[in-house]
Design an enzyme around this catalytic site. Structure first.
Site, PDB file in Angstrom:
ATOM      1  N   HIS A 157      -5.539 -16.026  14.283  1.00 18.29           N
ATOM      2  CA  HIS A 157      -5.147 -14.860  15.166  1.00 18.29           C
ATOM      3  C   HIS A 157      -3.585 -14.870  14.323  1.00 18.29           C
ATOM      4  CE1 HIS A 157      -8.459 -15.085  17.674  1.00 18.29           C
ATOM      5  NE2 HIS A 157      -8.391 -16.212  17.588  1.00 18.29           N
ATOM      6  N   SER A 278      15.254  -3.157  -4.742  1.00 14.54           N
ATOM      7  CA  SER A 278      15.497  -1.830  -3.982  1.00 14.54           C
ATOM      8  C   SER A 278      16.366  -0.910  -4.713  1.00 14.54           C
ATOM      9  CB  SER A 278      15.702  -2.055  -2.495  1.00 14.54           C
ATOM     10  OG  SER A 278      16.225  -1.001  -1.956  1.00 14.54           O
ATOM     11  N   LYS A 284      17.536  -6.994  -1.783  1.00 15.70           N
ATOM     12  CA  LYS A 284      15.960  -6.952  -1.523  1.00 15.70           C
ATOM     13  C   LYS A 284      15.328  -7.757  -2.703  1.00 15.70           C
ATOM     14  CE  LYS A 284      13.719  -5.568   1.350  1.00 15.70           C
ATOM     15  NZ  LYS A 284      12.932  -4.287   1.567  1.00 15.70           N
ATOM     16  N   GLU A 291       1.710  -6.346  -2.809  1.00 11.91           N
ATOM     17  CA  GLU A 291       1.658  -4.917  -2.063  1.00 11.91           C
ATOM     18  C   GLU A 291       0.792  -4.133  -2.675  1.00 11.91           C
ATOM     19  OE1 GLU A 291       5.355  -3.670   0.368  1.00 11.91           O
ATOM     20  OE2 GLU A 291       5.965  -4.805  -1.490  1.00 11.91           O
TER      21      GLU A 291
END
Lengths: 461, 461, 461, 461
Positions: A157, A278, A284, A291
């Site tokens: 979880h 970025s 970043k 992803e």
């Protein structure tokens, strides 16, 4: 000029829009080498069976090899009006081999021809994917060996549950991708069946020898029913299914790498070579590869749905809908190969932040189960122990302490069985090493698992 | 040389495999004109707000228009290392506009920039699709007018049920595609929202005027929340959903054309220009266009599943997975446009076999309901009449006759209410013309429906 | 005893297995009240039109209301041999209303009857869902008001990007669920169409008044084509599509709550009443509700795929496949309602850990963009500023410091434009408050957004 | 009273809405017998390992068998507050076995317990399905034997292509369903793995013997990694994939039966026992069973999409989302079993209209390929022959004749090679019997295929 193999009975010319709409050349040109391989075998078989002469077969083979070279060197010309790769090659073959070329299509049809081409293609690609998975499994094993002794919180979880070894965690993925590989292997049995000679749908009247064609093309088996042969796309659905399950696994490991790369977890750092930045935020360093892999899961699921939907409710035998099977198949093959390839490169380039991982095992009451287990060893039924520890956790929370930071006296408020020895049970090391049940996270178990994995990979190479 | 807008903090170079894997240029280059249109508006707005000078804005606009020309004339160069169309254009702009170019990315980010581009693209394509649907609706109306008075069996469960007019049958598709068009129109409200200026996710510190940008780009509305703006892909999911429903309709009409083209039905003949033949069977004239459209249904469903899956469970705000949204979107747009286009061409080129259609209404007990209705008019409750007629049908079947081929005496065995007048009820014409309930198949109704359809199309043109 | 409304012509009895297989009573019994409502309206209309007597209509209405009571008090008996809810009710009506009952099915068919029932059902449920969404939007607004001024890291790629207000973050979900609500509203236009009187497929010969039926049942519109009316399931596909998009939003907020509940983020604590524990790990407090909602996303996507697939390629008009439309529809309705309901309860019961949220905005170079913006205000082109800051970040990383922990001297190594004033730009508060572009995260903007949201909700209540 | 196995640390009671929302008892109660079977084995193993006493094990076994009886006789009470079947049984066991009951959950967790139960369930159901498929294959073989010599048109694109034997056509389905059966068999290898003892995720500290548990439960293999064991749902995805492919086959045969049942084809009549009628049209006899099966295809595809979507992107190890795996699994199992069962009953109850089938082979230029083949035997290259025949077909069409109705003189207009002998080639019988290539439709081939099928079934029984 357009070469339509079927226009004898047609009075009107095909509408240009329709030519573009029905043409599949943009997609199926990727099959060219399988089409040529299959045609050469078919022609050799026909010569052997005296359906065509040896001279015809020779002209055909030479012409086809010339075409292969033209395609590979970029000098081959494509046109929508020639519909598909089969017609392109056959039309061009007339230039190279004259009347011999016109005999090639004896005893076969485009229906069984395309079935053969796709099977040759998918057999080859499935074998490549199996090899890729094998070396990715090797990468996972090596990662696990390299990080054999790093404790980290195991989560359920997304809550800290019990400490595990990072190597144990990663070996879970070994199991998943190994199953994928075995599914791909099982599927090959059903890809590896030779359909040529089923002709349009009913078999052919020519005295062909399908077993010989199969032998020439290295197929262990010949398809048994001509109507099934030209309309069977099971192997494409099966491939897409297995690929979808494999992408589920990639989506899971990607999710973990993304979460672990967050500032909050800060468990790993993916090397610059496998991240991007970025355009607006100079700080970043994004886990883009993970992803994109996660995103591509959708694509493979979508391809599965495409092929299932298009096959639904088609009567026997061939229907033109089936032409649409190639886009989702090719896309899934390319996507899966790319995902395995980037993961093989990325995984060894991940830096593990041992300290943060270790800290995750000492905060968050991760030793609660072990306190309960300790009480059980002292005679308390498990369900009661669970409840006692639950109350202890509540108390500790209110004191802003961990269980192992409480005193024996405090612990005795909840159970008389608490004593000094308990604390030894509650260290990360003890919790890991006592989980010696087969498949559990104790170091010796993980080492055994790695050994077995290496034996498996050796046996399968 | 590679131009990475974000590599300030990176020590290592991007892995070549990763460059290829993360690059989206092959797909998003189709957005070039929207990217340029958006950038020009952004730059004009910034000049108006004194964020950049008028000279800068002018250089930027001129440079961008030059790039547009380069792209459209094929002289523009692409490279995986420049990742996406936005970087390609910005990098090239430096060549044309020097330092001015470097100011263009002020007050925005790739996150809102790509959101804008896709919205501009989809607004344009949705409008094109709406126009296509409108003219396809016109084609349906004309087909119905041309064949206003041709009776044909109406089917349920592919069993002859009751006679209808072919025009009534076709006007059912008018209703379906009209709903599709209205769904696309409704969806435009949610596409037509201007996201630029949301920047990376939090808005920008520059004194931009988003209402002005919206005005320049003809958007009636500006997005209200920057985090939503950069991660909202609802409009893509919605478009794919509507397209999927529209493809259901195309799959249904295609199924019908295919069945109607069979030798057994032989209701229609699709013109040579819209059919193809077989490489092996010289007699074949296949309804390939209808089949391929039916097959492409799977593709659009698959694209919907792709985009839904990839958006599932993504935390705010932008995640790189979203890059994968464009392949399914572009493919659905192209597929749907192609399907409408071929159908617009094909439908008027269908020859109707009136006689076969008519015959389908006189054989197969298609007048059974009307016999029951007749008995009801004579006072029998419907359920009882249904049962009486069922038994009559069984008897007629055993005599190998139709109901209207039985004698009154034979009919009276089943009900005393049977008489000569009954037979007038059982003709095709009577059955059709008595179905005058609103929306029913009586000729006058169908004419009304056609009139209303024409008014609707006029009002919406 | 079995009551088959159609067995007049059948010699053999239905196979028991087939009765169970074709029966839909377990599913469609949920439609009972809509079936009764529709039948009462139909019967009243028929009396008005003199198709049946007023006495018949009265007996029918009384009988139907009695059946409604029987069903609601549990005394009604079900049987597979009666196939569906329509037959159950009609069969039972004979007991209550005798011969009048047998007249009810005049001028209609099960095909249009079931279309009516499902539309009545879905209209009602869609309105309930719209109301639920409205009050959930209210919950979101209240949550945002309550936590108006809590800074937290805004993330892209799950990496800290720029600071935002938690209220701004939550208002992104306001936008999403508001769009869902509007999509549901748009869809109602297409649900709210009255199909009864289309009969089996061709309309009816009885002198019915469909406008009157529509009026009695509160439908603004009557369906225009009888064949379309009995085979249109667009509204079910559309509902499932919108529900799928809505579930994407729920999966996204769930993912965030789950991540925020992790020990590592520790941004929120969901109250005991909305979490559960572990049977083995006494310390666990799991965000189960959020997880189950996220899991149920799959269910709704699956239902969408079910209904799309089953409608694919069905010829006109009604086909029995369509019976399978109700399971996915009912399941999606129930699932979506349950998800909204638990979220409405759970969101106000979330405790926000302000300190941890705030800390996420001060570590991780989250102010890098603002340093770049500062340099731009001093005249540096943005792209150059981005690169300078990137290098500064690398340097700071190597010193294990944040940008605002460097000295001006250190900063000047990268750009002469760095000075003391820069530091004021780099505070969380400044970063948030300077993002005043419309839709940005500045407090005043968020307050405006909340005001507008409240006005919207008031206007739509 | 509610029995929560985990509420030690909870201060607040679970919200009633949440109890209902998180409860899975309605679904997982179907697992009761597997849960009991697994618990008995676990308890025996623990006694053998001296973790619990023999007396405890005996009380546990007796108590569990008593519960089994209570469930099967309907006296067992269910409640949402007990969450799932595991808690129901464990809670009730305390009534029957007192303190012994509380020891049962030692050395395991609900995570591995549910994994075990589902594997036991699916192993059993998969074996049932394999048996069903086997006897359905037998039905297909018998159908083919019974109708061994009936010619019928073979179709491609739903156009008459070449004559085949009906038995050959049906044996194509033998191949499809045989592949399904083999896929199910392959999948069993991956179902048949024993997960118990993996505990929550990390293994357990108790001295359990997982090999013994496996032996008691008849598992050939023990899972190798505890984290994988509790979060692996591959076998559910794989089962749903195979079931989806199997449903594609059912949708195809259903489509054919529906088309063949139409008045236009009139190839078959399905017996009354396997069809239903219309509430309004007394003549109707609808192929409902085939239609519902075709419709249920959507349901199984949807279930596959559900399980794939829900597993996407879940981090290790167990997450509550996984609870949603059972609804789609159980539904697919029940759906597939029902479809096989009705088909096994229906297929032998189909009456074949031989005459209509035969007629389909004599009209529609179905002998065009054979005319071309004849010309090839006389020396013409195939491509040329194809073109010649195409033109002949056009001519015949214009004369409203079939090829075999033209005179030799007419034929000679198209090729000098035409002669009297040609006509022998063009009979249905000749066309079928000359297709002797392996897998072709010649009677001898079909007989061989049937023999091989029978041997296969015997070897696999």
């Amino acid at each position: 000029m357009s070469y339509k193999p079927w226009d004898g009975r047609f009075a009107e010319k095909t509408d240009a829009l329709v030519e573009a709409f029905t043409s599949s050349i943009d997609v199926d040109k990727h099959l060219y080498k399988y089409d040529i391989e299959g045609s050469i075998a078919h022609s050799k078989m026909m010569a052997k069976q005296n359906i065509i002469s040896n001279e015809d077969a020779k002209s055909i083979e030479e012409g086809l090899l010339k075409i292969k070279e033209e395609i590979e060197t970029g000098s081959f010309e494509y046109s929508d009006s020639l519909e598909d790769i089969h017609m392109h090659i056959e039309s061009r073959l007339v230039d190279h081999a004259g009347d011999s070329a016109k005999k090639l299509h004896t005893g076969r049809s485009r229906n069984d021809q395309v079935a053969l081409d796709v099977r040759l293609y998918l057999r080859n690609e499935t074998n490549i994917i199996i090899d890729q998975l094998k070396s990715f499994l090797d990468v996972i094993v090596n990662f696990s060996k390299k990080h054999i002794d790093i404790p980290v919180a195991g989560y359920t979880h997304l809550q800290r549950a019990q400490p595990v070894l990072l190597s144990h965690h990663m070996m879970a993925y070994f199991e998943m991708f190994k199953r994928d590989m075995e599914r791909f292997k099982d599927s090959l049995k059903r890809v590896n069946v030779m359909p040529l000679g089923s002709a349009a749908l009913a078999g052919t009247t020519y005295n062909i020898d399908r077993e010989l064609t199969a032998e020439l093309l290295n197929f262990p088996e010949v398809s048994k029913n001509s109507m099934d042969s030209v309309s069977d796309r099971d192997f494409i659905m099966e491939f897409n299914s297995i690929a979808s399950i494999c992408m589920v696994h990639f989506s899971r490991i990607s999710e973990e790498l993304i979460i672990w790369s967050s500032s909050e977890f800060n468990f790993i750092e993916i090397s610059d070579a496998f991240t991007t930045g970025s355009s607006i935020m100079p700080q970043k360093k994004n886990p883009d590869v993970a992803e994109i892999v996660r995103g591509k899961t959708g694509r493979v699921f979508g391809n599965l749905m495409t092929i299932l939907t298009l096959m639904k409710s088609l009567p026997l035998a061939y229907n033109r809908d089936m032409q649409e099977d190639k886009t989702p198949l090719f896309d899934t093959v390319d996507t899966l190969k790319a995902c395995i390839a980037v993961y093989k490169g990325m995984l060894p380039n991940i830096k593990v932040n041992k300290e943060n991982m270790y800290n995750s095992t000492t905060v968050g009451f991760i030793n609660a189960t072990d306190m309960a287990d300790y009480l059980v060893t002292k005679g308390m039924p498990f369900r009661e122990a669970h409840s006692v520890v639950g109350k202890t956790v509540s108390f500790a929370l209110s004191k802003n302490k961990e269980i192992h930071e409480l005193t024996v006296k405090e612990l005795k408020e909840f159970t008389e069985l608490a004593d000094e020895k308990l604390f030894k049970f509650l260290t990360t090391e003890s919790m890991i090493e006592r989980r010696i049940s087969s498949g559990g996270t104790a170091t010796s178990n993980v080492k055994t698992a790695i050994d077995e994995a290496e034996s498996y990979l050796k046996a399968n190479s």
